[in-house]
Write an enzyme that holds these catalytic residues in place. Structure first.
Site, PDB file in Angstrom:
ATOM      1  N   ALA A   1      52.636   8.872 -31.732  1.00  0.00           N
ATOM      2  CA  ALA A   1      51.598   8.017 -31.153  1.00  0.00           C
ATOM      3  C   ALA A   1      51.332   8.389 -29.696  1.00  0.00           C
ATOM      4  CB  ALA A   1      52.003   6.552 -31.268  1.00  0.00           C
ATOM      5  N   TYR A   2      52.383   8.632 -28.928  1.00  0.00           N
ATOM      6  CA  TYR A   2      52.236   8.968 -27.513  1.00  0.00           C
ATOM      7  C   TYR A   2      51.526  10.306 -27.340  1.00  0.00           C
ATOM      8  CZ  TYR A   2      53.446   9.946 -22.662  1.00  0.00           C
ATOM      9  OH  TYR A   2      53.386  10.251 -21.329  1.00  0.00           O
TER      10      TYR A   2
ATOM     11  N   LYS B   1      47.715  11.136 -25.787  1.00  0.00           N
ATOM     12  CA  LYS B   1      47.521  12.058 -24.660  1.00  0.00           C
ATOM     13  C   LYS B   1      46.486  13.114 -25.018  1.00  0.00           C
ATOM     14  CE  LYS B   1      50.385  10.572 -21.533  1.00  0.00           C
ATOM     15  NZ  LYS B   1      49.962  10.097 -20.243  1.00  0.00           N
TER      16      LYS B   1
ATOM     17  N   VAL C   1      57.249  10.211 -12.695  1.00  0.00           N
ATOM     18  CA  VAL C   1      57.272   9.165 -11.672  1.00  0.00           C
ATOM     19  C   VAL C   1      58.177   8.018 -12.126  1.00  0.00           C
ATOM     20  CG1 VAL C   1      55.845   7.526 -10.375  1.00  0.00           C
ATOM     21  CG2 VAL C   1      54.935   9.786 -10.959  1.00  0.00           C
ATOM     22  N   ARG C   2      58.938   7.478 -11.179  1.00  0.00           N
ATOM     23  CA  ARG C   2      59.792   6.316 -11.481  1.00  0.00           C
ATOM     24  C   ARG C   2      58.923   5.106 -11.804  1.00  0.00           C
ATOM     25  NH1 ARG C   2      62.440   8.689  -7.217  1.00  0.00           N
ATOM     26  NH2 ARG C   2      61.531   7.302  -5.670  1.00  0.00           N
ATOM     27  N   THR C   3      58.993   4.650 -13.046  1.00  0.00           N
ATOM     28  CA  THR C   3      58.233   3.479 -13.484  1.00  0.00           C
ATOM     29  C   THR C   3      59.098   2.633 -14.409  1.00  0.00           C
ATOM     30  OG1 THR C   3      57.354   4.555 -15.466  1.00  0.00           O
ATOM     31  CG2 THR C   3      56.064   4.806 -13.437  1.00  0.00           C
TER      32      THR C   3
END
Length: 83
Positions: free
Chosen positions: A5-6, A10, A39-41
């Site tokens: 799905a990801y 994309k 990125v830190r999320t």
């Protein structure tokens, strides 16, 4: 394991980016995709190597493009990437 799905979403975002860029080619509107990096999320539980500010830098650069800037581009900090 590959997250279907990801990765599919994309690919769809990449496709629509190019489609919009082509549709708007003869206008002043630029349509590009930006890879901010790891990125830190919250979604990665803070494991990213870049701060949110560092991840925002290439996005901000594209927002501030002048009239001679690229369209239909895929970019990151290091510059343009191949599709």
């Amino acid at each position: 394991m590959l997250n279907l799905a990801y990765t599919s979403s994309k690919a769809a975002v990449n496709m629509i980016t190019v489609a919009y860029a082509k549709e708007l080619w003869d206008t002043p509107i630029k349509v590009n995709a930006v890879d901010p990096g790891w990125v830190r999320t919250d979604i990665n539980h803070g494991t990213g190597i870049k701060s949110p500010e560092e991840g925002a830098a290439p996005i901000l650069a594209m927002v501030l493009l002048g009239p001679d800037g690229p369209t239909a581009a895929f970019v990151q900090d290091e510059g343009r990437l191949p599709w």
